[in-house]
Design a protein around this motif. Structure first.
Motif, PDB file in Angstrom:
ATOM      1  N   ARG A 163       0.853  -1.190   0.000  1.00  0.00           N
ATOM      2  CA  ARG A 163       0.000   0.000   0.000  1.00  0.00           C
ATOM      3  C   ARG A 163       0.891   1.244   0.000  1.00  0.00           C
ATOM      4  NH1 ARG A 163      -4.916   0.096   4.229  1.00  0.00           N
ATOM      5  NH2 ARG A 163      -5.098  -1.962   3.237  1.00  0.00           N
ATOM      6  N   GLU A 164       0.553   2.240  -0.824  1.00  0.00           N
ATOM      7  CA  GLU A 164       1.367   3.439  -0.888  1.00  0.00           C
ATOM      8  C   GLU A 164       0.484   4.684  -0.907  1.00  0.00           C
ATOM      9  OE1 GLU A 164       3.757   3.787  -4.414  1.00  0.00           O
ATOM     10  OE2 GLU A 164       2.207   2.944  -5.715  1.00  0.00           O
ATOM     11  N   LEU A 165       1.064   5.769  -0.414  1.00  0.00           N
ATOM     12  CA  LEU A 165       0.341   7.036  -0.328  1.00  0.00           C
ATOM     13  C   LEU A 165       0.194   7.655  -1.713  1.00  0.00           C
ATOM     14  CD1 LEU A 165      -0.901   9.289   1.463  1.00  0.00           C
ATOM     15  CD2 LEU A 165       1.391  10.285   1.557  1.00  0.00           C
ATOM     16  N   VAL A 166      -1.029   7.969  -2.083  1.00  0.00           N
ATOM     17  CA  VAL A 166      -1.296   8.640  -3.357  1.00  0.00           C
ATOM     18  C   VAL A 166      -1.295  10.148  -3.166  1.00  0.00           C
ATOM     19  CG1 VAL A 166      -2.976   8.947  -5.220  1.00  0.00           C
ATOM     20  CG2 VAL A 166      -2.706   6.717  -4.133  1.00  0.00           C
ATOM     21  N   ALA A 167      -2.022  10.601  -2.155  1.00  0.00           N
ATOM     22  CA  ALA A 167      -2.145  12.030  -1.900  1.00  0.00           C
ATOM     23  C   ALA A 167      -2.514  12.237  -0.450  1.00  0.00           C
ATOM     24  CB  ALA A 167      -3.208  12.650  -2.804  1.00  0.00           C
ATOM     25  N   GLY A 168      -1.987  13.325   0.131  1.00  0.00           N
ATOM     26  CA  GLY A 168      -2.292  13.655   1.508  1.00  0.00           C
ATOM     27  C   GLY A 168      -2.556  15.139   1.662  1.00  0.00           C
ATOM     28  N   ILE A 169      -3.284  15.477   2.719  1.00  0.00           N
ATOM     29  CA  ILE A 169      -3.577  16.881   2.986  1.00  0.00           C
ATOM     30  C   ILE A 169      -3.648  17.089   4.489  1.00  0.00           C
ATOM     31  CG2 ILE A 169      -6.080  16.451   2.740  1.00  0.00           C
ATOM     32  CD1 ILE A 169      -6.293  19.319   1.571  1.00  0.00           C
ATOM     33  N   ASN A 170      -2.950  18.115   4.985  1.00  0.00           N
ATOM     34  CA  ASN A 170      -2.976  18.342   6.418  1.00  0.00           C
ATOM     35  C   ASN A 170      -4.101  19.324   6.788  1.00  0.00           C
ATOM     36  OD1 ASN A 170      -2.045  20.922   5.878  1.00  0.00           O
ATOM     37  ND2 ASN A 170       0.043  20.513   6.559  1.00  0.00           N
ATOM     38  N   SER A 171      -4.216  19.613   8.057  1.00  0.00           N
ATOM     39  CA  SER A 171      -5.330  20.444   8.520  1.00  0.00           C
ATOM     40  C   SER A 171      -5.241  21.871   7.998  1.00  0.00           C
ATOM     41  CB  SER A 171      -5.380  20.442  10.049  1.00  0.00           C
ATOM     42  OG  SER A 171      -4.157  20.896  10.588  1.00  0.00           O
ATOM     43  N   GLY A 172      -4.049  22.280   7.592  1.00  0.00           N
ATOM     44  CA  GLY A 172      -3.881  23.613   7.026  1.00  0.00           C
ATOM     45  C   GLY A 172      -4.089  23.680   5.538  1.00  0.00           C
ATOM     46  N   GLY A 173      -4.342  22.522   4.925  1.00  0.00           N
ATOM     47  CA  GLY A 173      -4.588  22.480   3.488  1.00  0.00           C
ATOM     48  C   GLY A 173      -3.370  22.199   2.635  1.00  0.00           C
ATOM     49  N   MET A 174      -2.221  21.963   3.278  1.00  0.00           N
ATOM     50  CA  MET A 174      -1.018  21.650   2.510  1.00  0.00           C
ATOM     51  C   MET A 174      -1.143  20.231   1.963  1.00  0.00           C
ATOM     52  SD  MET A 174       2.957  21.922   3.670  1.00  0.00           S
ATOM     53  CE  MET A 174       2.721  23.668   3.960  1.00  0.00           C
ATOM     54  N   THR A 175      -0.809  20.064   0.665  1.00  0.00           N
ATOM     55  CA  THR A 175      -0.992  18.781   0.001  1.00  0.00           C
ATOM     56  C   THR A 175       0.338  18.180  -0.441  1.00  0.00           C
ATOM     57  OG1 THR A 175      -1.288  19.857  -2.137  1.00  0.00           O
ATOM     58  CG2 THR A 175      -3.270  19.425  -0.841  1.00  0.00           C
ATOM     59  N   SER A 176       0.322  16.868  -0.639  1.00  0.00           N
ATOM     60  CA  SER A 176       1.465  16.153  -1.195  1.00  0.00           C
ATOM     61  C   SER A 176       0.923  15.053  -2.082  1.00  0.00           C
ATOM     62  CB  SER A 176       2.346  15.569  -0.091  1.00  0.00           C
ATOM     63  OG  SER A 176       1.614  14.646   0.698  1.00  0.00           O
ATOM     64  N   TYR A 177       1.694  14.691  -3.120  1.00  0.00           N
ATOM     65  CA  TYR A 177       1.241  13.711  -4.096  1.00  0.00           C
ATOM     66  C   TYR A 177       2.350  12.751  -4.468  1.00  0.00           C
ATOM     67  CZ  TYR A 177      -2.728  16.850  -4.858  1.00  0.00           C
ATOM     68  OH  TYR A 177      -3.848  17.624  -4.695  1.00  0.00           O
ATOM     69  N   LEU A 178       1.942  11.536  -4.805  1.00  0.00           N
ATOM     70  CA  LEU A 178       2.828  10.567  -5.424  1.00  0.00           C
ATOM     71  C   LEU A 178       3.252  11.141  -6.770  1.00  0.00           C
ATOM     72  CD1 LEU A 178       3.835   7.575  -5.142  1.00  0.00           C
ATOM     73  CD2 LEU A 178       1.798   6.934  -6.433  1.00  0.00           C
ATOM     74  N   ASP A 179       4.514  10.992  -7.136  1.00  0.00           N
ATOM     75  CA  ASP A 179       5.004  11.600  -8.367  1.00  0.00           C
ATOM     76  C   ASP A 179       4.180  11.193  -9.596  1.00  0.00           C
ATOM     77  OD1 ASP A 179       8.590  11.616  -7.612  1.00  0.00           O
ATOM     78  OD2 ASP A 179       6.987  13.026  -7.126  1.00  0.00           O
ATOM     79  N   SER A 180       3.767   9.958  -9.649  1.00  0.00           N
ATOM     80  CA  SER A 180       3.083   9.453 -10.842  1.00  0.00           C
ATOM     81  C   SER A 180       1.675  10.040 -11.028  1.00  0.00           C
ATOM     82  CB  SER A 180       2.996   7.926 -10.799  1.00  0.00           C
ATOM     83  OG  SER A 180       2.230   7.511  -9.685  1.00  0.00           O
ATOM     84  N   VAL A 181       1.136  10.707 -10.008  1.00  0.00           N
ATOM     85  CA  VAL A 181      -0.216  11.267 -10.138  1.00  0.00           C
ATOM     86  C   VAL A 181      -0.224  12.790 -10.140  1.00  0.00           C
ATOM     87  CG1 VAL A 181      -1.130   9.228  -8.951  1.00  0.00           C
ATOM     88  CG2 VAL A 181      -0.832  11.373  -7.676  1.00  0.00           C
ATOM     89  N   LYS A 182       0.929  13.393  -9.973  1.00  0.00           N
ATOM     90  CA  LYS A 182       0.988  14.861  -9.955  1.00  0.00           C
ATOM     91  C   LYS A 182       0.460  15.430 -11.267  1.00  0.00           C
ATOM     92  CE  LYS A 182       4.792  15.430  -6.677  1.00  0.00           C
ATOM     93  NZ  LYS A 182       6.206  15.844  -6.484  1.00  0.00           N
ATOM     94  N   GLY A 183      -0.383  16.447 -11.146  1.00  0.00           N
ATOM     95  CA  GLY A 183      -0.986  17.061 -12.324  1.00  0.00           C
ATOM     96  C   GLY A 183      -2.237  16.363 -12.801  1.00  0.00           C
ATOM     97  N   ARG A 184      -2.514  15.172 -12.281  1.00  0.00           N
ATOM     98  CA  ARG A 184      -3.709  14.422 -12.698  1.00  0.00           C
ATOM     99  C   ARG A 184      -4.713  14.277 -11.551  1.00  0.00           C
ATOM    100  NH1 ARG A 184      -3.331   9.220 -14.104  1.00  0.00           N
ATOM    101  NH2 ARG A 184      -1.511   8.777 -12.827  1.00  0.00           N
ATOM    102  N   PHE A 185      -4.213  14.115 -10.334  1.00  0.00           N
ATOM    103  CA  PHE A 185      -5.079  13.909  -9.171  1.00  0.00           C
ATOM    104  C   PHE A 185      -5.065  15.157  -8.294  1.00  0.00           C
ATOM    105  CE2 PHE A 185      -4.711   8.974  -8.779  1.00  0.00           C
ATOM    106  CZ  PHE A 185      -5.049   8.847 -10.113  1.00  0.00           C
ATOM    107  N   THR A 186      -6.196  15.419  -7.651  1.00  0.00           N
ATOM    108  CA  THR A 186      -6.301  16.537  -6.720  1.00  0.00           C
ATOM    109  C   THR A 186      -7.041  16.088  -5.470  1.00  0.00           C
ATOM    110  OG1 THR A 186      -6.412  18.124  -8.559  1.00  0.00           O
ATOM    111  CG2 THR A 186      -7.097  18.898  -6.385  1.00  0.00           C
ATOM    112  N   ILE A 187      -6.404  16.300  -4.326  1.00  0.00           N
ATOM    113  CA  ILE A 187      -7.031  15.967  -3.054  1.00  0.00           C
ATOM    114  C   ILE A 187      -7.605  17.242  -2.439  1.00  0.00           C
ATOM    115  CG2 ILE A 187      -4.892  16.220  -1.714  1.00  0.00           C
ATOM    116  CD1 ILE A 187      -5.880  13.862   0.020  1.00  0.00           C
ATOM    117  N   SER A 188      -8.762  17.109  -1.805  1.00  0.00           N
ATOM    118  CA  SER A 188      -9.388  18.253  -1.143  1.00  0.00           C
ATOM    119  C   SER A 188     -10.127  17.765   0.089  1.00  0.00           C
ATOM    120  CB  SER A 188     -10.339  18.968  -2.099  1.00  0.00           C
ATOM    121  OG  SER A 188     -11.373  18.102  -2.530  1.00  0.00           O
TER     122      SER A 188
END
Length: 121
Positions: free
Chosen positions: A45-70
Protein backbone atom coordinates in the motif's frame (compact mmCIF):
# COMPACT_ATOMS: atom_id res chain seq x y z
CA UNK A 1 -14.42 4.96 17.39
CA UNK A 2 -14.33 6.60 14.00
CA UNK A 3 -15.75 5.22 10.77
CA UNK A 4 -14.53 6.11 7.28
CA UNK A 5 -16.78 5.28 4.36
CA UNK A 6 -15.47 5.60 0.81
CA UNK A 7 -17.47 5.90 -2.39
CA UNK A 8 -16.92 6.71 -6.04
CA UNK A 9 -14.79 3.84 -7.27
CA UNK A 10 -15.62 1.91 -10.40
CA UNK A 11 -14.61 1.07 -13.93
CA UNK A 12 -13.38 3.70 -16.36
CA UNK A 13 -11.59 3.76 -19.68
CA UNK A 14 -8.09 5.22 -20.00
CA UNK A 15 -8.22 9.00 -20.07
CA UNK A 16 -11.40 9.08 -18.02
CA UNK A 17 -12.10 10.56 -14.61
CA UNK A 18 -13.39 9.41 -11.26
CA UNK A 19 -14.00 11.21 -8.00
CA UNK A 20 -13.51 9.34 -4.74
CA UNK A 21 -15.16 10.58 -1.57
CA UNK A 22 -14.61 9.63 2.06
CA UNK A 23 -16.93 10.61 4.88
CA UNK A 24 -15.83 10.42 8.51
CA UNK A 25 -18.24 9.86 11.37
CA UNK A 26 -18.15 8.87 15.02
CA UNK A 27 -16.17 10.17 17.96
CA UNK A 28 -14.36 13.08 16.28
CA UNK A 29 -12.85 15.95 18.24
CA UNK A 30 -10.49 17.13 15.51
CA UNK A 31 -9.17 15.70 12.25
CA UNK A 32 -5.49 16.19 11.54
CA UNK A 33 -3.96 14.57 8.48
CA UNK A 34 -6.13 12.94 5.78
CA UNK A 35 -4.97 10.92 2.83
CA UNK A 36 -5.67 8.43 0.07
CA UNK A 37 -3.61 5.30 -0.42
CA UNK A 38 -3.66 2.73 -3.18
CA UNK A 39 -2.81 -0.93 -3.17
CA UNK A 40 -2.35 -2.75 -6.44
CA UNK A 41 -2.46 -6.57 -6.57
CA UNK A 42 0.68 -8.07 -5.10
CA UNK A 43 2.11 -4.70 -4.10
CA UNK A 44 2.49 -2.68 -0.92
CA UNK A 45 0.00 0.00 0.00
CA UNK A 46 1.37 3.44 -0.89
CA UNK A 47 0.34 7.04 -0.33
CA UNK A 48 -1.30 8.64 -3.36
CA UNK A 49 -2.14 12.03 -1.90
CA UNK A 50 -2.29 13.65 1.51
CA UNK A 51 -3.58 16.88 2.99
CA UNK A 52 -2.98 18.34 6.42
CA UNK A 53 -5.33 20.44 8.52
CA UNK A 54 -3.88 23.61 7.03
CA UNK A 55 -4.59 22.48 3.49
CA UNK A 56 -1.02 21.65 2.51
CA UNK A 57 -0.99 18.78 0.00
CA UNK A 58 1.47 16.15 -1.20
CA UNK A 59 1.24 13.71 -4.10
CA UNK A 60 2.83 10.57 -5.42
CA UNK A 61 5.00 11.60 -8.37
CA UNK A 62 3.08 9.45 -10.84
CA UNK A 63 -0.22 11.27 -10.14
CA UNK A 64 0.99 14.86 -9.96
CA UNK A 65 -0.99 17.06 -12.32
CA UNK A 66 -3.71 14.42 -12.70
CA UNK A 67 -5.08 13.91 -9.17
CA UNK A 68 -6.30 16.54 -6.72
CA UNK A 69 -7.03 15.97 -3.05
CA UNK A 70 -9.39 18.25 -1.14
CA UNK A 71 -11.07 18.29 2.24
CA UNK A 72 -14.08 19.91 3.85
CA UNK A 73 -13.41 20.34 7.54
CA UNK A 74 -17.01 21.26 8.36
CA UNK A 75 -18.26 18.00 6.88
CA UNK A 76 -15.16 15.95 7.76
CA UNK A 77 -14.81 14.66 4.23
CA UNK A 78 -11.87 14.15 1.94
CA UNK A 79 -12.13 13.74 -1.82
CA UNK A 80 -9.77 12.63 -4.55
CA UNK A 81 -10.43 13.90 -8.05
CA UNK A 82 -8.69 11.61 -10.53
CA UNK A 83 -8.31 12.76 -14.12
CA UNK A 84 -6.51 11.34 -17.14
CA UNK A 85 -6.63 7.90 -15.57
CA UNK A 86 -4.21 5.24 -16.76
CA UNK A 87 -4.36 1.44 -16.53
CA UNK A 88 -1.52 1.56 -13.98
CA UNK A 89 -3.81 3.53 -11.65
CA UNK A 90 -5.86 0.37 -11.19
CA UNK A 91 -5.90 -0.52 -7.51
CA UNK A 92 -7.96 -0.54 -4.35
CA UNK A 93 -7.99 2.97 -2.92
CA UNK A 94 -8.17 3.51 0.82
CA UNK A 95 -9.06 6.60 2.81
CA UNK A 96 -6.95 7.33 5.88
CA UNK A 97 -7.24 9.90 8.64
CA UNK A 98 -5.50 10.86 11.85
CA UNK A 99 -8.28 11.75 14.28
CA UNK A 100 -8.28 13.13 17.79
CA UNK A 101 -11.14 11.68 19.84
CA UNK A 102 -10.68 14.27 22.59
CA UNK A 103 -8.30 17.07 23.60
CA UNK A 104 -6.08 14.82 25.75
CA UNK A 105 -5.47 11.66 23.74
CA UNK A 106 -3.04 11.28 20.83
CA UNK A 107 -4.51 11.04 17.36
CA UNK A 108 -5.70 7.62 16.26
CA UNK A 109 -5.06 6.21 12.80
CA UNK A 110 -8.23 5.17 10.98
CA UNK A 111 -8.86 3.47 7.63
CA UNK A 112 -11.76 2.99 5.30
CA UNK A 113 -12.70 -0.36 3.80
CA UNK A 114 -11.34 0.48 0.36
CA UNK A 115 -12.91 1.09 -3.02
CA UNK A 116 -11.85 -0.56 -6.28
CA UNK A 117 -10.74 1.58 -9.22
CA UNK A 118 -10.24 -0.22 -12.52
CA UNK A 119 -8.90 1.56 -15.59
CA UNK A 120 -9.11 -0.51 -18.74
CA UNK A 121 -10.05 -0.30 -22.37
Amino acid sequence: QVQLVESGGGFVQPGGSLRLSCVLSGNIFRVNYMGWYLQAPGKERELVAGINSGGMTSYLDSVKGRFTISRDNTKTTVDLQMNSLKPEDTAVYYCNAAVYNDYRSPAGDYWGQGTQVTVSA
